[in-house]
Design a protein around this motif. Structure first.
Motif, PDB file in Angstrom:
ATOM      1  N   GLN A   1      -0.176   5.412  -4.694  1.00 53.03           N
ATOM      2  CA  GLN A   1      -1.650   5.688  -3.345  1.00 53.03           C
ATOM      3  C   GLN A   1      -1.106   5.781  -1.873  1.00 53.03           C
ATOM      4  O   GLN A   1      -0.533   4.409  -1.937  1.00 53.03           O
ATOM      5  CB  GLN A   1      -2.971   4.159  -3.483  1.00 53.03           C
ATOM      6  N   ARG A   2      -1.337   6.676  -0.593  1.00 54.24           N
ATOM      7  CA  ARG A   2      -1.114   6.728   0.277  1.00 54.24           C
ATOM      8  C   ARG A   2      -1.948   7.407   1.050  1.00 54.24           C
ATOM      9  O   ARG A   2      -2.769   7.670   1.144  1.00 54.24           O
ATOM     10  CB  ARG A   2       0.142   7.817   0.519  1.00 54.24           C
ATOM     11  N   ARG A   3      -1.958   6.044   2.554  1.00 55.52           N
ATOM     12  CA  ARG A   3      -2.700   6.445   3.379  1.00 55.52           C
ATOM     13  C   ARG A   3      -1.714   6.860   5.128  1.00 55.52           C
ATOM     14  O   ARG A   3      -0.913   5.614   5.069  1.00 55.52           O
ATOM     15  CB  ARG A   3      -3.903   5.194   3.459  1.00 55.52           C
ATOM     16  N   GLU A   4      -2.461   6.775   5.823  1.00 57.08           N
ATOM     17  CA  GLU A   4      -2.142   7.428   7.397  1.00 57.08           C
ATOM     18  C   GLU A   4      -3.074   6.169   7.629  1.00 57.08           C
ATOM     19  O   GLU A   4      -4.031   6.850   7.482  1.00 57.08           O
ATOM     20  CB  GLU A   4      -2.361   9.155   7.281  1.00 57.08           C
ATOM     21  N   ILE A   5      -2.686   5.086   8.454  1.00 59.53           N
ATOM     22  CA  ILE A   5      -3.096   4.831   8.876  1.00 59.53           C
ATOM     23  C   ILE A   5      -3.530   4.467  10.099  1.00 59.53           C
ATOM     24  O   ILE A   5      -4.314   4.323  11.074  1.00 59.53           O
ATOM     25  CB  ILE A   5      -2.192   3.315   8.485  1.00 59.53           C
ATOM     26  N   GLY A   6      -2.716   5.763  10.830  1.00 60.25           N
ATOM     27  CA  GLY A   6      -2.882   5.449  12.783  1.00 60.25           C
ATOM     28  C   GLY A   6      -1.152   5.891  13.769  1.00 60.25           C
ATOM     29  O   GLY A   6      -0.531   5.917  12.190  1.00 60.25           O
ATOM     30  N   SER A   7      -1.739   6.508  14.402  1.00 58.04           N
ATOM     31  CA  SER A   7      -0.298   6.711  15.357  1.00 58.04           C
ATOM     32  C   SER A   7      -0.619   5.395  16.593  1.00 58.04           C
ATOM     33  O   SER A   7      -2.045   5.498  17.018  1.00 58.04           O
ATOM     34  CB  SER A   7      -0.527   8.114  15.631  1.00 58.04           C
TER      35      SER A   7
ATOM     36  N   ASP B   1       7.883   7.757  23.174  1.00 59.86           N
ATOM     37  CA  ASP B   1       7.665   8.787  21.233  1.00 59.86           C
ATOM     38  C   ASP B   1       5.928   8.429  21.038  1.00 59.86           C
ATOM     39  O   ASP B   1       5.810   7.332  21.114  1.00 59.86           O
ATOM     40  CB  ASP B   1       8.523   7.530  20.336  1.00 59.86           C
ATOM     41  N   THR B   2       5.416   9.343  20.030  1.00 60.75           N
ATOM     42  CA  THR B   2       4.409   8.601  19.088  1.00 60.75           C
ATOM     43  C   THR B   2       4.596   8.456  17.691  1.00 60.75           C
ATOM     44  O   THR B   2       5.710   8.887  16.789  1.00 60.75           O
ATOM     45  CB  THR B   2       3.341   9.842  19.567  1.00 60.75           C
ATOM     46  N   ILE B   3       3.929   7.489  17.609  1.00 57.56           N
ATOM     47  CA  ILE B   3       5.162   6.941  15.481  1.00 57.56           C
ATOM     48  C   ILE B   3       3.759   7.103  15.360  1.00 57.56           C
ATOM     49  O   ILE B   3       2.808   6.443  15.388  1.00 57.56           O
ATOM     50  CB  ILE B   3       5.609   5.929  15.684  1.00 57.56           C
ATOM     51  N   SER B   4       3.297   7.424  13.768  1.00 56.21           N
ATOM     52  CA  SER B   4       2.662   7.998  13.506  1.00 56.21           C
ATOM     53  C   SER B   4       2.778   6.690  12.328  1.00 56.21           C
ATOM     54  O   SER B   4       3.941   6.746  11.107  1.00 56.21           O
ATOM     55  CB  SER B   4       2.625   9.420  12.075  1.00 56.21           C
ATOM     56  N   PHE B   5       2.140   5.990  11.360  1.00 54.46           N
ATOM     57  CA  PHE B   5       2.073   4.626  10.620  1.00 54.46           C
ATOM     58  C   PHE B   5       1.106   5.288   9.138  1.00 54.46           C
ATOM     59  O   PHE B   5       0.676   6.177   8.833  1.00 54.46           O
ATOM     60  CB  PHE B   5       1.939   3.670  11.194  1.00 54.46           C
ATOM     61  N   ALA B   6       2.135   5.228   7.800  1.00 51.60           N
ATOM     62  CA  ALA B   6       1.554   5.586   6.346  1.00 51.60           C
ATOM     63  C   ALA B   6       1.339   4.015   5.968  1.00 51.60           C
ATOM     64  O   ALA B   6       2.643   2.911   6.378  1.00 51.60           O
ATOM     65  CB  ALA B   6       2.537   6.936   5.845  1.00 51.60           C
ATOM     66  N   SER B   7       0.779   3.610   4.701  1.00 49.04           N
ATOM     67  CA  SER B   7       1.161   2.757   4.156  1.00 49.04           C
ATOM     68  C   SER B   7       1.079   3.002   2.952  1.00 49.04           C
ATOM     69  O   SER B   7       0.236   3.919   2.396  1.00 49.04           O
ATOM     70  CB  SER B   7       0.372   1.728   4.582  1.00 49.04           C
ATOM     71  N   GLU B   8       1.239   2.895   1.663  1.00 46.40           N
ATOM     72  CA  GLU B   8       2.009   3.345   0.357  1.00 46.40           C
ATOM     73  C   GLU B   8       1.916   2.493  -0.696  1.00 46.40           C
ATOM     74  O   GLU B   8       2.713   1.560  -0.472  1.00 46.40           O
ATOM     75  CB  GLU B   8       2.827   4.430   0.250  1.00 46.40           C
ATOM     76  N   ILE B   9       1.695   2.357  -2.193  1.00 43.63           N
ATOM     77  CA  ILE B   9       1.725   1.355  -2.528  1.00 43.63           C
ATOM     78  C   ILE B   9       1.906   1.186  -3.629  1.00 43.63           C
ATOM     79  O   ILE B   9       2.497   2.078  -3.857  1.00 43.63           O
ATOM     80  CB  ILE B   9      -0.070   1.246  -3.533  1.00 43.63           C
ATOM     81  N   GLU B  10       3.823   0.328  -3.528  1.00 42.19           N
ATOM     82  CA  GLU B  10       4.713   0.239  -4.674  1.00 42.19           C
ATOM     83  C   GLU B  10       4.378  -0.667  -5.470  1.00 42.19           C
ATOM     84  O   GLU B  10       4.905  -0.061  -6.825  1.00 42.19           O
ATOM     85  CB  GLU B  10       5.636  -0.186  -3.999  1.00 42.19           C
ATOM     86  N   SER B  11       3.897  -1.408  -6.219  1.00 44.43           N
ATOM     87  CA  SER B  11       3.457  -2.517  -7.381  1.00 44.43           C
ATOM     88  C   SER B  11       2.282  -2.937  -6.862  1.00 44.43           C
ATOM     89  O   SER B  11       1.563  -3.057  -6.089  1.00 44.43           O
ATOM     90  CB  SER B  11       3.909  -3.292  -7.513  1.00 44.43           C
TER      91      SER B  11
ATOM     92  N   LEU C   1      -2.942  -1.086  11.289  1.00 43.83           N
ATOM     93  CA  LEU C   1      -3.085  -1.063   9.669  1.00 43.83           C
ATOM     94  C   LEU C   1      -4.182  -1.746   9.957  1.00 43.83           C
ATOM     95  O   LEU C   1      -4.919  -1.772   8.820  1.00 43.83           O
ATOM     96  CB  LEU C   1      -2.080  -2.037   9.241  1.00 43.83           C
ATOM     97  N   VAL C   2      -4.712  -3.101  10.718  1.00 43.78           N
ATOM     98  CA  VAL C   2      -5.615  -3.388  10.359  1.00 43.78           C
ATOM     99  C   VAL C   2      -7.232  -2.879  11.522  1.00 43.78           C
ATOM    100  O   VAL C   2      -7.789  -2.647  10.551  1.00 43.78           O
ATOM    101  CB  VAL C   2      -6.023  -5.190  11.346  1.00 43.78           C
ATOM    102  N   ALA C   3      -6.619  -1.995  12.509  1.00 46.09           N
ATOM    103  CA  ALA C   3      -7.615  -1.068  12.652  1.00 46.09           C
ATOM    104  C   ALA C   3      -7.792  -0.066  11.469  1.00 46.09           C
ATOM    105  O   ALA C   3      -9.819   0.125  11.330  1.00 46.09           O
ATOM    106  CB  ALA C   3      -7.519  -0.002  13.709  1.00 46.09           C
ATOM    107  N   ASP C   4      -7.207  -0.148  10.512  1.00 45.35           N
ATOM    108  CA  ASP C   4      -8.024   1.003   9.037  1.00 45.35           C
ATOM    109  C   ASP C   4      -8.562   0.512   8.475  1.00 45.35           C
ATOM    110  O   ASP C   4      -9.708   1.350   8.079  1.00 45.35           O
ATOM    111  CB  ASP C   4      -6.450   2.020   9.380  1.00 45.35           C
ATOM    112  N   GLY C   5      -7.948  -0.761   7.650  1.00 44.86           N
ATOM    113  CA  GLY C   5      -9.131  -1.662   7.338  1.00 44.86           C
ATOM    114  C   GLY C   5     -10.166  -1.499   7.289  1.00 44.86           C
ATOM    115  O   GLY C   5     -11.210  -1.960   6.952  1.00 44.86           O
ATOM    116  N   GLN C   6     -10.690  -2.096   9.147  1.00 45.73           N
ATOM    117  CA  GLN C   6     -12.165  -2.068   9.618  1.00 45.73           C
ATOM    118  C   GLN C   6     -12.293  -1.092   9.525  1.00 45.73           C
ATOM    119  O   GLN C   6     -14.313  -0.972   9.049  1.00 45.73           O
ATOM    120  CB  GLN C   6     -11.987  -2.725  11.681  1.00 45.73           C
ATOM    121  N   ARG C   7     -12.244   0.092   9.934  1.00 43.48           N
ATOM    122  CA  ARG C   7     -12.650   1.276  10.120  1.00 43.48           C
ATOM    123  C   ARG C   7     -13.421   1.752   8.634  1.00 43.48           C
ATOM    124  O   ARG C   7     -14.403   1.692   7.993  1.00 43.48           O
ATOM    125  CB  ARG C   7     -11.734   2.418  10.425  1.00 43.48           C
ATOM    126  N   GLU C   8     -12.395   1.210   7.522  1.00 45.48           N
ATOM    127  CA  GLU C   8     -12.713   1.581   5.988  1.00 45.48           C
ATOM    128  C   GLU C   8     -13.905   0.894   5.774  1.00 45.48           C
ATOM    129  O   GLU C   8     -14.606   1.173   4.969  1.00 45.48           O
ATOM    130  CB  GLU C   8     -11.309   1.776   5.026  1.00 45.48           C
TER     131      GLU C   8
END
Length: 160
Positions: free
Chosen positions: A11-17, A107-117, A67-74
């Motif tokens: 599972q992959r989530r785009e978490i923000g930029s 620079d604008t950085i886009s962050f993502a999180s993908e479950i590996e295990s 990551l925290v902001a995305d979790g709070q939104r979710e």
């Protein structure tokens, strides 16, 4: 925030930029990483970075922020739907921290999180343990940041 049973490897989530500004880079560096190439444009241009560069610690901190902001939104969306929200536990740490390319002012950085295990905790049956690869990519599509984060995630159904 989801429960252990609701998460799948891959599972992959785009978490923000986030856009790194010269003022923000300098303010973070002045307080936490006062090296010349983080504090002064000319020193940054003369360095191997070729410009005012954000501290890697700054980039990692911003990753945590989005990551925290995305979790709070979710979590807010889940509450609005009437769903139960899992409250995640602490993190026992991270591995494989990489600052792959410099992050320069503008620079604008886009962050993502993908479950590996995913695995059940052997000592705490009410928890699962996940490993997620958190990454940052600049506006050119180039990877700039990566780390393998570890987190305790509550189990919906506690096994004994």
């Amino acid at each position: 925030m989801r429960f252990f049973e609701d998460i799948q490897v891959g599972q992959r989530r785009e978490i923000g930029s986030f856009t790194f500004t010269a003022d923000g880079i300098k303010a973070f560096a002045a307080q936490f990483d006062p090296q010349a190439f983080h504090l002064d444009e000319e020193a940054g241009r003369k360095s191997l970075f070729g410009g005012l560069a954000a501290s890697g610690w700054h980039v990692g901190s911003v990753c945590m922020k989005v990551l925290v902001a995305d979790g709070q939104r979710e979590a807010s969306e889940m509450v609005a739907r009437g769903e139960k929200v899992g409250v995640w536990g602490p993190s026992p740490g991270f591995r494989e921290l990489r600052w792959i390319r410099p992050v320069l002012a503008g620079d604008t950085i886009s962050f993502a999180s993908e479950i590996e295990s995913l695995r059940a905790s052997s000592s705490r049956p009410e928890w699962g343990v996940l490993e997620a690869r958190n990454t940052g990519t600049n506006q050119k599509g180039e990877p700039v940041f990566s780390m393998l984060a570890i987190a305790f995630v509550p189990r919906r159904h506690k096994s004994v």
